[in-house]
Write a protein that holds these residues in place. Structure first.
Motif, mmCIF file in Angstrom:
data_model
loop_
_atom_site.group_PDB
_atom_site.id
_atom_site.type_symbol
_atom_site.label_atom_id
_atom_site.label_comp_id
_atom_site.label_asym_id
_atom_site.label_seq_id
_atom_site.Cartn_x
_atom_site.Cartn_y
_atom_site.Cartn_z
ATOM 1 N N LEU A 1 30.411 45.300 42.749
ATOM 2 C CA LEU A 1 30.404 44.079 43.556
ATOM 3 C C LEU A 1 31.197 44.276 44.845
ATOM 4 O O LEU A 1 32.114 45.116 44.918
ATOM 5 N N GLU A 2 30.873 43.455 45.824
ATOM 6 C CA GLU A 2 31.590 43.527 47.104
ATOM 7 C C GLU A 2 32.978 42.918 47.001
ATOM 8 O O GLU A 2 33.887 43.302 47.738
ATOM 9 N N GLU A 3 33.149 41.920 46.129
ATOM 10 C CA GLU A 3 34.451 41.290 45.931
ATOM 11 C C GLU A 3 34.873 41.463 44.467
ATOM 12 O O GLU A 3 34.783 40.542 43.656
ATOM 13 N N PRO A 4 35.335 42.640 44.093
ATOM 14 C CA PRO A 4 35.660 42.920 42.689
ATOM 15 C C PRO A 4 36.814 42.086 42.159
ATOM 16 O O PRO A 4 36.821 41.721 40.981
ATOM 17 N N GLN A 5 37.802 41.774 43.001
ATOM 18 C CA GLN A 5 38.969 41.048 42.511
ATOM 19 C C GLN A 5 38.602 39.639 42.066
ATOM 20 O O GLN A 5 39.130 39.137 41.062
ATOM 21 N N PHE A 6 37.689 38.998 42.778
ATOM 22 C CA PHE A 6 37.228 37.667 42.377
ATOM 23 C C PHE A 6 36.577 37.715 40.994
ATOM 24 O O PHE A 6 36.839 36.863 40.130
ATOM 25 N N PHE A 7 35.744 38.715 40.793
ATOM 26 C CA PHE A 7 35.072 38.873 39.492
ATOM 27 C C PHE A 7 36.098 39.113 38.380
ATOM 28 O O PHE A 7 36.014 38.518 37.298
ATOM 29 N N ILE A 8 37.078 39.971 38.639
ATOM 30 C CA ILE A 8 38.102 40.280 37.628
ATOM 31 C C ILE A 8 38.920 39.036 37.296
ATOM 32 O O ILE A 8 39.247 38.776 36.135
ATOM 33 N N ASP A 9 39.255 38.240 38.316
ATOM 34 C CA ASP A 9 40.046 37.026 38.087
ATOM 35 C C ASP A 9 39.286 36.016 37.230
ATOM 36 O O ASP A 9 39.859 35.416 36.313
ATOM 37 N N VAL A 10 37.995 35.818 37.527
ATOM 38 C CA VAL A 10 37.201 34.881 36.725
ATOM 39 C C VAL A 10 37.068 35.377 35.278
ATOM 40 O O VAL A 10 37.168 34.597 34.329
ATOM 41 N N CYS A 11 36.861 36.668 35.107
ATOM 42 C CA CYS A 11 36.765 37.241 33.755
ATOM 43 C C CYS A 11 38.063 37.046 32.986
ATOM 44 O O CYS A 11 38.060 36.801 31.770
#
Length: 443
Positions: free
Chosen positions: A29-39
């Protein structure tokens, strides 16, 4: 030696560590940190949801149903014993279902009994040593083992075994020799098929040819396995009457599933072997009568030698299988049994958390990556494609288990949005409708 492929349906379990899965998907993903935070938020919510159920299950087994160390052991005269058993079994079954375990079916058990991979003869179990009262009202409605025990499994793998397999090769040679001798007496055509019993996936059906140059070559066999197997049962005569045994195994070959059965019986010469010996004796008598009737002593002695060699082969094969059986059982007990009792329950509760988080993570990634799912079936296909393309893990994805309601997410109500628009704290903004597609949505 050729092989016959066996098609095995993959289960819905996502057999990968959650941290590894999140990291692999985030890298795409282009914004990996956002994905990690939601997970991380989803994981925390699911953990809170499962915490009480897991704690209650572990406490109930530890205090009431541990086979040896229950602190509050149940007595025969104590009221509500069956209700506690039912509560434990329902909670345990629910945990297994959420881990995507499946009960062993009658078809799978029949296939295991008739297949031969490493275990070359039939193994039974001693019914007199197992209690049949515990599982009469167990959830699932599966009664393959007469309420004596339950077997659950999940995940599919491959086990390989390499060896010379001299005895099966000798069986083929013996059958070829025996057919040649019989054809010298009778002119009728004999079937060219071999009576050698082969395991599914071992050897292709048809004529099996052995030559001197490949007789002493090693052969590699492949057999599908159950990645994880759980067995539940109760002993009829034990120190603590109501103790429930829970055992957890890994990488058990489907053709050798009998090795996880509790209270296995001692192997003995089976009915098939006795039948083979009886048929051989009858055939020898007829052959000798025909041979000596024709005054052919040499032919009679040849037939007698073949019969004696076959009888020795049947007995030697049985003794060799007994030794291999002992080695196999020891290997499974010491290498493939993961844990028992509370340790198994703790592992299963952790698996529930991991499976539900994995399902939610994959569904969230599918929506972020594709953003085009209009129906649950379409999202299911997208998630299965994600598992194959991103983590190389084919799976029969269960979209029903991945909905965000499991994480206590709720859709924003109209009243809540109205309140947000009219309230003023730091911002007062709107949104550009022309840049948002209103035609696609998740139904």
């Amino acid at each position: 030696m050729s092989s016959r492929l066996v098609r095995v349906r993959r289960g819905p379990a996502i057999m990968i560590d959650t941290t590894t899965l999140v990291q692999k998907l985030a890298d795409r993903l282009e914004e990996p940190q956002f994905f990690i935070d939601v997970c991380s938020v989803m994981r925390d919510d699911i953990t809170k949801m499962n915490e009480k159920t897991s704690r209650d299950l572990l406490e109930l087994h530890k205090t009431r149903f541990h086979p040896t160390d229950a602190t509050n052991k149940l007595k025969d005269s104590e009221p509500g014993v069956r209700d506690l058993e039912k509560k434990f079994l329902e909670s345990f079954h629910s945990v297994l279902e959420r881990c995507n375990f499946q009960q062993l079916t009658e078809k799978e058990w029949s296939e295991a009994k008739h297949s031969k991979y490493l275990l070359r003869f039939k193994i039974g179990y001693n019914k007199s040593k197992l209690d049949n009262q515990l599982l009469q009202n167990a959830p699932g409605g599966n009664n393959v083992f007469e309420n004596l025990f339950l077997i659950y499994h999940r995940g599919v793998g491959i086990d390989t075994s390499k060896g010379f397999y001299f005895m099966p090769k000798l069986s083929v040679l013996w059958w070829s020799l025996w057919r040649t001798l019989l054809e010298s007496f009778w002119t009728s055509k004999w079937s060219k098929s071999s009576p050698m019993e082969l395991a599914p996936g071992d050897i292709e059906e048809g004529e099996y040819k052995i030559q001197i140059r490949n007789f002493f070559q090693k052969v590699q066999l492949q057999e599908p396995t159950f990645s994880q197997v759980v067995v539940v049962y109760r002993l009829r005569k034990q120190e603590y009457t109501y103790g429930i045994h829970v055992r957890h195994f890994k990488d058990i070959p489907m053709a050798d599933l009998e090795i996880v059965v509790p209270e296995k019986t001692t192997p003995h010469l089976g009915k098939i072997e006795w039948f083979k010996l009886a048929i051989s004796a009858v055939a020898a008598s007829v052959g000798l009568w025909e041979a000596f009737g024709r005054s052919s002593v040499k032919l009679g002695l040849s037939i007698l030698a073949v019969i004696l060699s076959y009888s020795f082969k049947v007995y030697y094969t049985f003794q060799n299988n007994v030794l291999e059986y002992g080695k196999l059982i020891s290997k499974e007990i010491y290498e493939k049994q993961r844990d028992t009792g509370p340790a198994t329950l703790l592992c299963l509760c952790d698996s529930v958390l991991q499976q539900e988080v994995n399902e939610a993570v994959v569904a969230f990634f599918g929506l972020l990556k594709h953003n085009a799912a209009s129906k649950p079936e379409e999202l299911k296909r997208q998630c299965e494609a994600v598992l194959i393309s991103e983590v190389d893990l084919p799976c029969d994805f269960e979209i029903e288990d991945a909905v965000l309601e499991r994480c206590n997410f709720q859709q924003l109500a109209k009243e809540e949005w109205s309140e947000a628009k009219h309230s003023k704290y730091l911002l007062n903004i709107g949104y550009n409708k022309s840049k948002i597609d209103s035609r696609r949505k998740i139904s």
